[in-house]
Every structure is written in structure tokens, then in C-alpha cells.
Design a protein around this motif. Structure first.
Motif, PDB file in Angstrom:
ATOM      1  N   GLN A  36     -10.472  28.382  53.869  1.00  0.00           N
ATOM      2  CA  GLN A  36     -11.801  28.647  54.416  1.00  0.00           C
ATOM      3  C   GLN A  36     -12.330  27.478  55.237  1.00  0.00           C
ATOM      4  O   GLN A  36     -13.083  27.673  56.198  1.00  0.00           O
ATOM      5  N   CYS A  37     -11.925  26.249  54.871  1.00  0.00           N
ATOM      6  CA  CYS A  37     -12.299  25.094  55.699  1.00  0.00           C
ATOM      7  C   CYS A  37     -11.636  25.196  57.068  1.00  0.00           C
ATOM      8  O   CYS A  37     -12.254  24.909  58.099  1.00  0.00           O
ATOM      9  N   TYR A  55     -13.397  27.760  59.112  1.00  0.00           N
ATOM     10  CA  TYR A  55     -14.721  27.257  59.491  1.00  0.00           C
ATOM     11  C   TYR A  55     -14.628  26.350  60.721  1.00  0.00           C
ATOM     12  O   TYR A  55     -15.405  26.482  61.678  1.00  0.00           O
ATOM     13  N   VAL A  56     -13.633  25.455  60.704  1.00  0.00           N
ATOM     14  CA  VAL A  56     -13.479  24.517  61.824  1.00  0.00           C
ATOM     15  C   VAL A  56     -12.953  25.225  63.067  1.00  0.00           C
ATOM     16  O   VAL A  56     -13.472  25.041  64.177  1.00  0.00           O
ATOM     17  N   ASN A  93     -13.064  28.329  63.961  1.00  0.00           N
ATOM     18  CA  ASN A  93     -13.986  29.316  64.522  1.00  0.00           C
ATOM     19  C   ASN A  93     -15.338  28.732  64.898  1.00  0.00           C
ATOM     20  O   ASN A  93     -16.237  29.466  65.319  1.00  0.00           O
ATOM     21  N   ASN A  94     -15.463  27.401  64.707  1.00  0.00           N
ATOM     22  CA  ASN A  94     -16.699  26.713  65.089  1.00  0.00           C
ATOM     23  C   ASN A  94     -17.937  27.383  64.487  1.00  0.00           C
ATOM     24  O   ASN A  94     -18.930  27.644  65.154  1.00  0.00           O
ATOM     25  N   GLN A  95     -17.856  27.665  63.204  1.00  0.00           N
ATOM     26  CA  GLN A  95     -18.952  28.348  62.532  1.00  0.00           C
ATOM     27  C   GLN A  95     -20.110  27.384  62.259  1.00  0.00           C
ATOM     28  O   GLN A  95     -19.901  26.188  62.060  1.00  0.00           O
ATOM     29  N   TYR A 138     -23.386  25.545  60.374  1.00  0.00           N
ATOM     30  CA  TYR A 138     -23.761  25.168  59.006  1.00  0.00           C
ATOM     31  C   TYR A 138     -24.787  26.162  58.483  1.00  0.00           C
ATOM     32  O   TYR A 138     -25.524  26.760  59.268  1.00  0.00           O
ATOM     33  N   PHE A 153     -21.806  25.462  55.452  1.00  0.00           N
ATOM     34  CA  PHE A 153     -20.463  25.912  55.181  1.00  0.00           C
ATOM     35  C   PHE A 153     -20.444  26.615  53.824  1.00  0.00           C
ATOM     36  O   PHE A 153     -21.037  26.131  52.862  1.00  0.00           O
ATOM     37  N   VAL A 203     -17.989  28.452  50.836  1.00  0.00           N
ATOM     38  CA  VAL A 203     -16.661  28.736  50.281  1.00  0.00           C
ATOM     39  C   VAL A 203     -16.827  29.762  49.176  1.00  0.00           C
ATOM     40  O   VAL A 203     -17.625  29.571  48.255  1.00  0.00           O
ATOM     41  N   GLU A 222     -20.101  31.534  45.009  1.00  0.00           N
ATOM     42  CA  GLU A 222     -20.023  30.817  46.277  1.00  0.00           C
ATOM     43  C   GLU A 222     -20.524  29.384  46.119  1.00  0.00           C
ATOM     44  O   GLU A 222     -21.382  29.097  45.284  1.00  0.00           O
ATOM     45  N   ARG A 257     -29.449  30.041  52.944  1.00  0.00           N
ATOM     46  CA  ARG A 257     -28.555  29.314  53.848  1.00  0.00           C
ATOM     47  C   ARG A 257     -29.310  28.577  54.964  1.00  0.00           C
ATOM     48  O   ARG A 257     -28.966  28.655  56.133  1.00  0.00           O
TER      49      ARG A 257
END
Length: 281
Positions: free
Chosen positions: A206-207, A210-211, A213-215, A217, A219, A221, A227, A253
Motif C-alpha cells: 500500500q505504501c 500510495y507513492v 499513484n501520488n495519492q 495525505y 496515508f 493502510v 485501518e 481524514r
């Protein structure tokens, strides 16, 4: 073994006591430390730590010190001997004996792994500490050692690193997980191992997503049925076993509003007041 690789007893070794460990010595590699006869019948040959190749006396009563290969002497190891001696100030003889025996095991392990300079640099010290921790965990996994013993050996290895790298020891030691020794703890079961594997796999996968796909914040998991939310700060990780920092609203979030932050601080103040009253009672 050729003629230059014969074990020898060093000539003119110097026996000192705990009251002399802070003195200056031109040749620390010749020092042997005398403790009370109740703790140790003969002097501990701490000076032999300056040699990469150390042997053992055939007779346990041999009082000539540890036999070494003279050509394996490493001058930079004098610092290890001096720092170790200084670290013994204020300790009881029994504590000194225990520390030196455990560190002797670490030094012998380093020698066997080819660490000639003990540690040539901070990165090498971290590598050695990581490998030594893996070695201790292997002992636990095969039930050769109890976790409490392994924890003690790891702690004394960290003492050596703290002595040689006082400025960066915290970073070096952080490179390996601390061995936990709870009362009655046993080696990790296959179930525990599978749990650990699944958690590490979830974080890694998932990290990466995340990186790549430039998702944005925070983050998040997902691990099984819960979660963990990570905000960009040292204290921003929030899960089911940790309260959210007041600056964040983990459920939604986002960063907390001013009103939410003030309310959270108010509640904290009320809880602290109640705790103080309960303590007073």
C-alpha cells in the motif's frame, strides 16, 4: 596454521583493579582486570579484545591471560578497551563480571564475522548490530536461548556502540528492532510469524501504491478489519490502539478545525484534573 599464526601469551601484561580503570595506559592491550576473588579467580583479560584472533587456555587455572595471535593486533581496538574500562566506574564487581562476559561474547562474534576494526564506520556498526540482533533472534527461534538472555546480550552490544559512537549511537541502534523479553515469553509461534508477515506485506504494497499513484495525505493502510491513518508528522499515525493527536481528525481524514482542537484540549485538561484528584485521594 603457519608459524606466524601461533597462539601466544603476551609478555609483561599489567594487572589493574577497578580503582585504576580511569588511569592512562600506553598499551591497553596488555591490561588484565582483577576483580574480587569471590567473583573471578583470575584477572579478566580485557586487553585481549585488541586482538582479532583469540584462543583459550587448555587449563582453566592457567593464569597467564588469554592466548592470542600477536599479528592479529589492531591498534584502533585500544579505544574499545579504554572506553570499556571507563564504563565500569561505579559498578559492583558482580556487575562488571557479567558485563565483560557478555561483551566478550559480542567481541568473539565480531571477530568471527571479520570485523577487524570492530567498527570501521557508523554504517558498518549499524550493519553489525543488525546482524548480531538477527543472530540473537535465531537463538531464540531455535529455543537455544530465552528472550530475556538475548535481550541482555543485545543491550550490552548497544553499550559498546554507545561507547564508540556517542554522537550517533541512537541512530545506529535504531537500525535493529529491540528484543522484547516479557516474563515467561516464548519464541514466536507460526501464527505470530504469519501476522507479522501479513502486516509487513500490507504496508509495503500500500505504501508503494500510495507513492506511485501520488495519492494525497493522509496515508491510509488497511490491515484486516481495521485501518491506520498516517498524517505528515512525527506523531500523526493513528490506529485502533492509539488516540488521534488533537491536530487531526482521523475519522474524517483531515486536519482538525480550531473548534475541534480547543474541545480536545479542554477534555484533556478535565481528564488530567480528575487524575490528579484521584491520585490525591
Amino acid at each position: 596454521m603457519n608459524s606466524r599464526q601461533q597462539f601466544e601469551h603476551r609478555a609483561n601484561t599489567q594487572i589493574i583493579t577497578l580503582s585504576e580503570v580511569t588511569h592512562e595506559f600506553a598499551e591497553p592491550e596488555r591490561l588484565r582486570l582483577q576483580l574480587s576473588p569471590r567473583e573471578m579467580k583470575k584477572p579478566f583479560d580485557i586487553g585481549s579484545f585488541a586482538y582479532v584472533i583469540r584462543g583459550e587456555n587448555e587449563n582453566a587455572w592457567d593464569d597467564r591471560g588469554t592466548p592470542v595471535v600477536i599479528e592479529s593486533f589492531v591498534e584502533s581496538r585500544r579505544e574499545l578497551v579504554v572506553r570499556l574500562l571507563e564504563s565500569l566506574v561505579g559498578l559492583r564487581d558482580s556487575s562488571v563480571r557479567a558485563r565483560l562476559r557478555i561483551i566478550e561474547y559480542f567481541v568473539d562474534w565480531l571477530n568471527a564475522q571479520g570485523y577487524r576494526e570492530v567498527f570501521a564506520s557508523a554504517p558498518q556498526a549499524q550493519e553489525a548490530y543488525q546482524n548480531y540482533t538477527a543472530h540473537l533472534n535465531h537463538k531464540i527461534a531455535h529455543q537455544a536461548w530465552k528472550p530475556r538472555s538475548a535481550q541482555n546480550y543485545q543491550r550490552n552490544a548497544s553499550i559498546v556502540i554507545e561507547l564508540l559512537y556517542p554522537e550517533s549511537s541512537h541512530h545506529i541502534i535504531a537500525g535493529a528492532a529491540r528484543i522484547i523479553a516479557e516474563e515467561g515469553s516464548e519464541a514466536a509461534s507460526s501464527t505470530h510469524f504469519e501476522v507479522y508477515r501479513d502486516v509487513c506485506l500490507a504496508i509495503a504494497q500500500q505504501c508503494s501504491a500510495y507513492v506511485l499513484n501520488n495519492q494525497p495525505y493522509p496515508f491510509v493502510v488497511s490491515i484486516w478489519n481495521y485501518e491506520v491513518v498516517g498524517f505528515p508528522s512525527n506523531h500523526g499515525w493513528v490506529g485502533p490502539f492509539k488516540d488521534s493527536p488533537y491536530a487531526y481528525n482521523a475519522g474524517e481524514r483531515r486536519i482538525a478545525t480550531v473548534e475541534e482542537w480547543l474541545e480536545a484540549n479542554k477534555k484533556r485538561g478535565e481528564r488530567e484534573s480528575i487524575n490528579r484528584m484521584e491520585c490525591a485521594v
